[in-house]
Write a protein that holds these residues in place. Structure first.
Motif, PDB file in Angstrom:
ATOM      1  N   GLY A 240       0.759  -1.247   0.000  1.00  0.00           N
ATOM      2  CA  GLY A 240       0.000   0.000   0.000  1.00  0.00           C
ATOM      3  C   GLY A 240       0.788   1.296   0.000  1.00  0.00           C
ATOM      4  N   GLY A 241       2.079   1.236  -0.332  1.00  0.00           N
ATOM      5  CA  GLY A 241       2.882   2.457  -0.329  1.00  0.00           C
ATOM      6  C   GLY A 241       3.870   2.522   0.818  1.00  0.00           C
ATOM      7  N   TYR A 242       3.753   1.609   1.795  1.00  0.00           N
ATOM      8  CA  TYR A 242       4.771   1.541   2.847  1.00  0.00           C
ATOM      9  C   TYR A 242       6.092   1.066   2.240  1.00  0.00           C
ATOM     10  CZ  TYR A 242       0.966   1.550   6.350  1.00  0.00           C
ATOM     11  OH  TYR A 242      -0.125   1.874   7.130  1.00  0.00           O
ATOM     12  N   SER A 243       7.204   1.491   2.822  1.00  0.00           N
ATOM     13  CA  SER A 243       8.488   0.900   2.433  1.00  0.00           C
ATOM     14  C   SER A 243       8.450  -0.572   2.815  1.00  0.00           C
ATOM     15  CB  SER A 243       9.636   1.586   3.175  1.00  0.00           C
ATOM     16  OG  SER A 243       9.589   1.269   4.564  1.00  0.00           O
ATOM     17  N   ARG A 244       9.338  -1.361   2.224  1.00  0.00           N
ATOM     18  CA  ARG A 244       9.348  -2.788   2.541  1.00  0.00           C
ATOM     19  C   ARG A 244       9.609  -3.014   4.032  1.00  0.00           C
ATOM     20  NH1 ARG A 244      12.751  -4.814  -1.192  1.00  0.00           N
ATOM     21  NH2 ARG A 244      14.602  -4.643   0.101  1.00  0.00           N
ATOM     22  N   GLU A 245      10.521  -2.250   4.584  1.00  0.00           N
ATOM     23  CA  GLU A 245      10.846  -2.403   6.002  1.00  0.00           C
ATOM     24  C   GLU A 245       9.626  -2.142   6.879  1.00  0.00           C
ATOM     25  OE1 GLU A 245      13.962  -0.642   9.395  1.00  0.00           O
ATOM     26  OE2 GLU A 245      14.046   0.100   7.321  1.00  0.00           O
ATOM     27  N   ASP A 246       8.916  -1.037   6.598  1.00  0.00           N
ATOM     28  CA  ASP A 246       7.724  -0.712   7.385  1.00  0.00           C
ATOM     29  C   ASP A 246       6.616  -1.739   7.165  1.00  0.00           C
ATOM     30  OD1 ASP A 246       8.940   1.488   8.451  1.00  0.00           O
ATOM     31  OD2 ASP A 246       7.917   2.957   7.173  1.00  0.00           O
ATOM     32  N   ALA A 247       6.430  -2.133   5.906  1.00  0.00           N
ATOM     33  CA  ALA A 247       5.380  -3.108   5.587  1.00  0.00           C
ATOM     34  C   ALA A 247       5.650  -4.432   6.296  1.00  0.00           C
ATOM     35  CB  ALA A 247       5.290  -3.319   4.083  1.00  0.00           C
ATOM     36  N   ASN A 248       6.903  -4.889   6.267  1.00  0.00           N
ATOM     37  CA  ASN A 248       7.244  -6.141   6.939  1.00  0.00           C
ATOM     38  C   ASN A 248       7.007  -6.060   8.440  1.00  0.00           C
ATOM     39  OD1 ASN A 248       7.995  -7.403   4.579  1.00  0.00           O
ATOM     40  ND2 ASN A 248      10.187  -7.090   4.860  1.00  0.00           N
ATOM     41  N   GLN A 249       7.383  -4.933   9.016  1.00  0.00           N
ATOM     42  CA  GLN A 249       7.220  -4.758  10.463  1.00  0.00           C
ATOM     43  C   GLN A 249       5.741  -4.786  10.852  1.00  0.00           C
ATOM     44  OE1 GLN A 249       8.666  -0.987  12.001  1.00  0.00           O
ATOM     45  NE2 GLN A 249       9.031  -1.856  14.026  1.00  0.00           N
ATOM     46  N   LYS A 250       4.920  -4.071  10.092  1.00  0.00           N
ATOM     47  CA  LYS A 250       3.488  -4.030  10.381  1.00  0.00           C
ATOM     48  C   LYS A 250       2.842  -5.396  10.126  1.00  0.00           C
ATOM     49  CE  LYS A 250       3.068   0.900   9.259  1.00  0.00           C
ATOM     50  NZ  LYS A 250       2.639   1.376  10.584  1.00  0.00           N
ATOM     51  N   LEU A 251       3.259  -6.060   9.057  1.00  0.00           N
ATOM     52  CA  LEU A 251       2.698  -7.370   8.721  1.00  0.00           C
ATOM     53  C   LEU A 251       3.016  -8.395   9.810  1.00  0.00           C
ATOM     54  CD1 LEU A 251       1.305  -9.186   6.565  1.00  0.00           C
ATOM     55  CD2 LEU A 251       3.599  -9.674   5.690  1.00  0.00           C
ATOM     56  N   ALA A 252       4.249  -8.391  10.289  1.00  0.00           N
ATOM     57  CA  ALA A 252       4.677  -9.371  11.287  1.00  0.00           C
ATOM     58  C   ALA A 252       3.870  -9.285  12.579  1.00  0.00           C
ATOM     59  CB  ALA A 252       6.168  -9.196  11.584  1.00  0.00           C
ATOM     60  N   ALA A 253       3.278  -8.134  12.832  1.00  0.00           N
ATOM     61  CA  ALA A 253       2.491  -7.947  14.060  1.00  0.00           C
ATOM     62  C   ALA A 253       1.079  -8.511  13.937  1.00  0.00           C
ATOM     63  CB  ALA A 253       2.416  -6.456  14.403  1.00  0.00           C
ATOM     64  N   ASN A 254       0.730  -9.028  12.751  1.00  0.00           N
ATOM     65  CA  ASN A 254      -0.618  -9.552  12.504  1.00  0.00           C
ATOM     66  C   ASN A 254      -0.551 -11.047  12.227  1.00  0.00           C
ATOM     67  OD1 ASN A 254      -2.781  -7.146  12.079  1.00  0.00           O
ATOM     68  ND2 ASN A 254      -0.731  -6.460  11.483  1.00  0.00           N
ATOM     69  N   GLN A 255      -0.922 -11.849  13.205  1.00  0.00           N
ATOM     70  CA  GLN A 255      -0.827 -13.297  13.066  1.00  0.00           C
ATOM     71  C   GLN A 255      -1.792 -13.821  12.015  1.00  0.00           C
ATOM     72  OE1 GLN A 255      -1.439 -14.908  16.987  1.00  0.00           O
ATOM     73  NE2 GLN A 255       0.565 -14.245  17.720  1.00  0.00           N
ATOM     74  N   GLY A 256      -1.281 -14.711  11.150  1.00  0.00           N
ATOM     75  CA  GLY A 256      -2.116 -15.339  10.138  1.00  0.00           C
ATOM     76  C   GLY A 256      -2.265 -14.545   8.854  1.00  0.00           C
ATOM     77  N   LEU A 257      -1.810 -13.298   8.857  1.00  0.00           N
ATOM     78  CA  LEU A 257      -1.868 -12.449   7.666  1.00  0.00           C
ATOM     79  C   LEU A 257      -0.564 -12.613   6.907  1.00  0.00           C
ATOM     80  CD1 LEU A 257      -3.767 -10.267   6.393  1.00  0.00           C
ATOM     81  CD2 LEU A 257      -2.421  -8.558   7.616  1.00  0.00           C
ATOM     82  N   ILE A 258      -0.645 -12.875   5.595  1.00  0.00           N
ATOM     83  CA  ILE A 258       0.564 -13.025   4.792  1.00  0.00           C
ATOM     84  C   ILE A 258       0.628 -11.926   3.732  1.00  0.00           C
ATOM     85  CG2 ILE A 258       0.564 -15.526   5.171  1.00  0.00           C
ATOM     86  CD1 ILE A 258      -0.243 -15.837   2.179  1.00  0.00           C
ATOM     87  N   ALA A 259       1.802 -11.736   3.182  1.00  0.00           N
ATOM     88  CA  ALA A 259       2.014 -10.635   2.238  1.00  0.00           C
ATOM     89  C   ALA A 259       1.523 -10.968   0.833  1.00  0.00           C
ATOM     90  CB  ALA A 259       3.496 -10.280   2.185  1.00  0.00           C
ATOM     91  N   SER A 260       1.112  -9.932   0.137  1.00  0.00           N
ATOM     92  CA  SER A 260       0.970  -9.957  -1.319  1.00  0.00           C
ATOM     93  C   SER A 260       1.489  -8.614  -1.809  1.00  0.00           C
ATOM     94  CB  SER A 260      -0.477 -10.175  -1.749  1.00  0.00           C
ATOM     95  OG  SER A 260      -0.575 -10.146  -3.161  1.00  0.00           O
ATOM     96  N   PHE A 261       2.813  -8.482  -1.792  1.00  0.00           N
ATOM     97  CA  PHE A 261       3.463  -7.209  -2.061  1.00  0.00           C
ATOM     98  C   PHE A 261       3.875  -7.092  -3.527  1.00  0.00           C
ATOM     99  CE2 PHE A 261       5.248  -6.759   2.566  1.00  0.00           C
ATOM    100  CZ  PHE A 261       3.956  -6.617   3.038  1.00  0.00           C
ATOM    101  N   SER A 262       3.833  -5.870  -4.043  1.00  0.00           N
ATOM    102  CA  SER A 262       4.259  -5.573  -5.414  1.00  0.00           C
ATOM    103  C   SER A 262       5.507  -4.706  -5.379  1.00  0.00           C
ATOM    104  CB  SER A 262       3.129  -4.874  -6.175  1.00  0.00           C
ATOM    105  OG  SER A 262       3.566  -4.455  -7.447  1.00  0.00           O
ATOM    106  N   ARG A 263       5.310  -3.399  -5.152  1.00  0.00           N
ATOM    107  CA  ARG A 263       6.449  -2.483  -5.135  1.00  0.00           C
ATOM    108  C   ARG A 263       7.450  -2.852  -4.047  1.00  0.00           C
ATOM    109  NH1 ARG A 263       8.108   0.719  -2.137  1.00  0.00           N
ATOM    110  NH2 ARG A 263       6.234   0.642  -0.859  1.00  0.00           N
ATOM    111  N   ALA A 264       6.956  -3.264  -2.884  1.00  0.00           N
ATOM    112  CA  ALA A 264       7.856  -3.631  -1.788  1.00  0.00           C
ATOM    113  C   ALA A 264       8.699  -4.856  -2.131  1.00  0.00           C
ATOM    114  CB  ALA A 264       7.059  -3.886  -0.509  1.00  0.00           C
ATOM    115  N   LEU A 265       8.164  -5.740  -2.979  1.00  0.00           N
ATOM    116  CA  LEU A 265       8.930  -6.920  -3.394  1.00  0.00           C
ATOM    117  C   LEU A 265      10.112  -6.540  -4.276  1.00  0.00           C
ATOM    118  CD1 LEU A 265       9.356 -10.012  -3.818  1.00  0.00           C
ATOM    119  CD2 LEU A 265       7.706  -9.853  -5.692  1.00  0.00           C
TER     120      LEU A 265
END
Length: 295
Positions: A240-265
């Protein structure tokens, strides 16, 4: 094949790579990759360039089912080849990665604080060709900019209406009502969105199972009820526009949610890099997103 793919998407460890930049977002994606607009003069040349970028990513040694369970493709990519195989077949046969297809035609102008999907009169034909190309599922995106009940209700109703058309064609829909991360009332939008999604999920039959692609929620684990819902195969998150570092950090705090990243990838890779440089950066990217998706 579909049964094996469903099992991988439902229970596999890893994330879904989004390689589905379309006409409007392709120039920006190429620019970030180091290919400026003066390096192509026609739309065809632009799509040739983006396919080269996508091919480089997909053929990289670390792009495989050890970390990546699925990949979302643009329609043109579905019809092109990688190492003499149609892209969906290459992904599944050579990499063990389940192919999805972006099927929306872009966004309407904003109304009631949201952007609905444009009408899609050719969807049945696209779904027919998707089946012919061994696509497993589809993805379609709307955008929510304000916590407007009427607008969010319209977005979710449209998404589920189209999802039923996709299910009828034998494909698995990824429903993507993205909440703009810049929205001043993002949390309130997420509350309305979850309410409306649950309303739609609760009236699906046991044979109507969907996936959800959502912005990472403001409140950690806020979408657990959706992740655990019996009609939901998997919930994935966009960067959603977060940097990869920020996106990963926020994602890791949500159990069971996995990534579907484009620009961050693809962050950090460049057309001018040697294969080793390119692959090393992509390997680091994949590893980080994978670890964030394991929580």
């Amino acid at each position: 094949m579909k049964k094996e793919q469903l099992e991988l998407i439902k229970n596999g460890t890893g994330f879904i790579a989004a390689l589905d930049q379309s006409g409007g977002s392709t120039p920006k994606a190429l620019a970030l990759y180091g290919v400026s607009e003066d390096q192509y003069s026609t739309e065809e040349e632009m799509y040739d360039q983006i396919h080269e970028m996508r091919t480089r990513i997909m053929t990289a040694p670390t792009f495989n089912s050890d970390s990546i369970i699925g990949a979302i493709l643009f329609e043109q990519t579905m019809n092109r080849t990688v190492e003499d195989l149609y892209t969906p077949d290459y992904l599944w046969e050579k990499k063990g990665v389940v192919p999805f297809l972006k099927v929306d035609k872009g966004l309407e102008e904003e109304a009631y604080g949201v952007q609905l999907m444009k009408p899609n009169s050719t969807l049945d034909d696209v779904l027919k060709r998707a089946n012919e190309r061994n696509i497993f599922g589809t993805k379609m995106r709307s955008v929510i900019k304000q916590a407007n009940y009427e607008g969010i209700k319209n977005v979710v109703e449209q998404q589920f209406e189209v999802a039923k058309q996709i299910l009828a064609a034998g494909l698995v829909p990824i429903i993507e009502p993205e909440v703009d991360i810049q929205s001043e009332d993002k949390q309130q939008s997420e509350e309305l969105l979850k309410q409306e999604i649950l309303r739609q999920l609760n009236v699906l039959s046991e044979h109507e199972n969907v996936m959800l692609k959502l912005s990472i929620p403001t409140v950690e684990n806020y979408y657990k009820e959706l992740i655990d819902h019996p009609r939901v195969i998997r919930v994935v998150a966009l960067s959603g526009g977060y940097s990869r570092e920020d996106a990963n950090q926020k994602l890791a705090a949500n159990q069971g949610l996995i990534a579907s990243f484009s620009r961050a990838l693809s962050e950090g890779v460049n057309a001018s890099q040697s294969d080793k440089e390119f692959n090393d950066i992509l390997e680091g990217s994949i590893k980080g997103i994978y670890e964030a998706s394991r929580t």
